[in-house]
Design an enzyme around this catalytic site. Structure first.
Site, PDB file in Angstrom:
ATOM      1  N   LYS A   1       2.712  20.806 -17.783  1.00  0.00           N
ATOM      2  CA  LYS A   1       1.618  21.262 -18.641  1.00  0.00           C
ATOM      3  C   LYS A   1       0.997  20.068 -19.351  1.00  0.00           C
ATOM      4  CE  LYS A   1       0.438  24.122 -22.669  1.00  0.00           C
ATOM      5  NZ  LYS A   1       0.817  25.217 -23.577  1.00  0.00           N
TER       6      LYS A   1
ATOM      7  N   LYS B   1       5.846  19.164 -20.791  1.00  0.00           N
ATOM      8  CA  LYS B   1       4.492  19.196 -21.362  1.00  0.00           C
ATOM      9  C   LYS B   1       4.234  17.885 -22.082  1.00  0.00           C
ATOM     10  CE  LYS B   1       2.094  21.850 -25.002  1.00  0.00           C
ATOM     11  NZ  LYS B   1       2.142  23.042 -25.871  1.00  0.00           N
TER      12      LYS B   1
ATOM     13  N   ASP C   1       7.309  26.912 -26.266  1.00  0.00           N
ATOM     14  CA  ASP C   1       7.010  25.483 -26.231  1.00  0.00           C
ATOM     15  C   ASP C   1       7.768  24.795 -27.363  1.00  0.00           C
ATOM     16  OD1 ASP C   1       5.115  26.666 -24.549  1.00  0.00           O
ATOM     17  OD2 ASP C   1       3.585  25.148 -24.989  1.00  0.00           O
TER      18      ASP C   1
END
Lengths: 296, 311
Positions: B247, B211, B148
């Site tokens: 996400k 995300k 991430d």
């Protein structure tokens, strides 16, 4: 009460006369410091002795009960952590606010079937009840706790601590006095509470929510629901996050069921009937005992 | 192991100039997101939504005070979210800092749980590109399945979109076989147009997943923002034929919120996205609320929140 000496006069001061607004008042539940309608959308009509609708009341569902327990749990550490002196001050403030609403509350009790004199007496008794328990807030530890005699070189001290979240099923008869007499001791010693008051005499108990909302009581410390004990009692008894239950107001059959359910999650159950005694508060307390390796 | 998205997808980056930039009708977006949050999901559907929420969860601990012990406890919860109920599925992944990747990899070995690591000077991203790429490469070498990263908000807000694109491209290369999840940090982008445009750039540069946020600032995933990003994914797929995952992270605490997000994703992207390969919740507190719902469903009694683990 302009003329308390004339019971049964033609037109008692009904709680929400349709004269001004043209519609009866809808009484709402008191959960987490907010006045809410039931999540279920259920509303019941309350009738006077002549059969006409004098008010409508939001009828609590099990989800309202769940939300009330969540609110009470959230408020519990703060209320238990407040100084007993402050709790006493706030309980006294409840008495003052109750006094200011006495006319309205007496009228509501009367509308639900009490005689005028009985209604006035009930409000007076309720006010007195809150003053009585306000005085106990910073004295209960001295009476129920203490230094214990032990056969060894130890200091052994017992101190009462709040049980946590308590559920209170209050009686339909004399509803305001019944509610005050169990709610005041529960709050006095640092618990937070979820009250389930019966539907048919719910006006004064719900107006009492307006009293609590204006008396410096932190949000969520006391939550007022109305509904049938038969519907809501089992959810309360089964709820793992309710630590104690007062079943003063329920029928004998239901009491047996609630006792069995409460045994399933080790919940304390009491039927204090709101007796004015430190022992009543004791039902909502846990005694914590500490051994210390030194003598006085 | 859950499958990686098919490698048959065309993975060539799309240059910034070829990406579609458009305005967003904020009122319509908010109204649509609100409407999607009004569905009543009860009984069997609710139970199914709760199972899916667990399966799509990245159980996260990103604290300065994280220790190996804490990560081990988290990994245990990830494998067996409810130790009293063997039918409870494991979560999708655990998400930790790079220094704890090795601990997590060892702890989840033999299970379907993946290890995700934040990398690249998380959460600010304010470090040299070389440092950030090194951070990513270390986490991958330690065994992280998913990385991430945050986008360069400074560059994005000053209009240097080519730099943002190039940095994500470099991060993707540093990931190797690991999946790249690109955090837009939507709370710092300022508008739905910016969120949509950042989504397009991140997807164009080859991110496997986009995300919402780091969870470290006040504004994080909200339904309109999730809808905005889901619509960007849908458009990108229509334009390029490439599917990208989503996400949502930050601020998702209740099972009810989570099921509303599942509705939103299903209505916008289709049921293919209702799968841990394509959709994730980044959360820590959410699991406990889902557990309370599961226990209520199996016992018929309301459970006690304090009976569940603190983290």
């Amino acid at each position: 009460m302009t003329d308390p000496t004339s019971p049964g006069s033609a037109s008692p001061a009904t709680p929400s006369p349709a004269d001004s607004l043209g519609a009866p008042k809808t009484y709402k539940l008191f959960v987490g410091g907010a006045f809410i309608r039931s999540e279920s959308g259920r509303v019941a009509a309350v009738h006077d002795t002549n059969g006409s609708v004098i008010a409508r009341v939001a009828e609590a569902s099990r989800k309202d009960l769940r939300d009330a327990v969540t609110a009470a749990r959230g408020a519990q550490p703060g209320w238990a952590g407040a100084t007993p002196y402050l709790r006493g001050q706030i309980l006294y403030r409840v008495a003052e606010m109750l006094d200011g609403r006495s006319t309205q509350l007496a009228a509501e009790l009367e509308a639900c079937g009490a005689s005028r004199q009985a209604a006035i007496d009930e409000v007076t008794e309720s006010i007195d009840c809150w003053v009585w328990w306000a005085g106990w807030a910073d004295k209960i530890t001295q009476v129920l706790g203490g230094v214990n005699s032990v056969a060894g070189p130890f200091l052994n001290v017992s101190t009462p601590e709040p049980t946590g979240v308590v559920g209170l099923c209050t009686a339909a008869e004399r509803p305001l006095a019944a509610l005050s007499s169990v709610l005041a001791p529960a709050l006095c010693v640092g618990n937070t509470a979820v009250v389930v008051a019966p539907l048919d005499s719910a006006l004064a108990p719900l107006t009492f929510g307006e009293v609590l909302a204006t008396s410096d009581l932190p949000k969520g410390v006391a939550n007022l629901l109305v509904g049938s004990h038969t519907d809501l009692g089992p959810w309360l008894a089964d709820h793992d996050d309710v630590d104690a239950l007062d079943i003063s107001g329920v029928s004998a059959d239901l009491a047996e069921d609630l006792l069995a359910r409460s045994a399933g999650n080790l919940k304390r159950v009491a039927a204090t009937n709101g007796r004015r005694s430190p022992q009543t508060a004791g039902e909502f307390l846990d005694l914590k005992t500490v051994w210390h390796p030194a003598r006085l | 192991m859950t499958k990686l998205p098919p490698s048959s997808q065309n993975r060539d980056p799309v240059p910034v100039a070829a990406l579609r930039r458009r305005t967003v009708d904020a009122y319509a977006l908010e109204a649509r997101a609100k409407e999607l949050g009004t569905r009543s999901i009860k009984a069997d559907s609710q139970a199914a939504a709760n199972e899916l929420t667990i399966r799509c969860m990245d159980l996260t601990t990103l604290e300065g005070a994280d220790t190996a012990g804490r990560v081990l406890a988290l990994c245990n919860r990830a494998r067996h979210p409810d130790p009293t109920d063997p039918s409870c599925p494991p979560v999708a992944a655990v998400c930790v800092y790079p220094s704890l990747v090795r601990v997590a990899v060892e702890a989840v070995a033999g299970s379907t749980v993946k290890v995700a690591s934040v990398a690249g000077a998380f959460p600010s991203g304010q470090s040299s590109l070389a440092n950030r790429l090194d951070d990513i490469a270390t986490a991958v070498a330690d065994g992280a399945d998913e990385i991430d990263i945050v986008i360069n908000r400074g560059a994005f807000l000053s209009g240097d979109y080519e730099l943002v694109h190039a940095e994500i491209l470099a991060a993707k290369a540093a990931c190797g076989q690991a999946h790249l999840k690109t955090i837009l940090e939507v709370g710092e982008l300022g508008s739905f147009e910016a969120i949509r445009w950042a989504s397009m750039i991140a997807m164009g540069a080859g991110s496997d997943v986009i995300k919402t946020s780091t969870g470290k600032i006040g504004v994080s995933a909200t339904p309109p923002i999730a809808l905005c990003m889901a619509e960007a994914i849908r458009e990108f797929e229509a334009d390029t034929g490439r599917s990208v995952g989503l996400k949502l992270a930050g601020g998702i605490r209740t099972a009810k919120q989570a099921s509303h997000y599942l509705v939103l994703v299903n209505e916008t992207l289709g049921s293919k996205w209702l799968d841990p390969d394509w959709f994730r919740f980044g959360a820590s507190g959410l699991l406990n609320d889902v557990m309370l719902q599961r226990r209520f469903r199996s016992s018929g009694r309301y459970a006690r929140p304090s009976d569940l683990p603190v983290d």
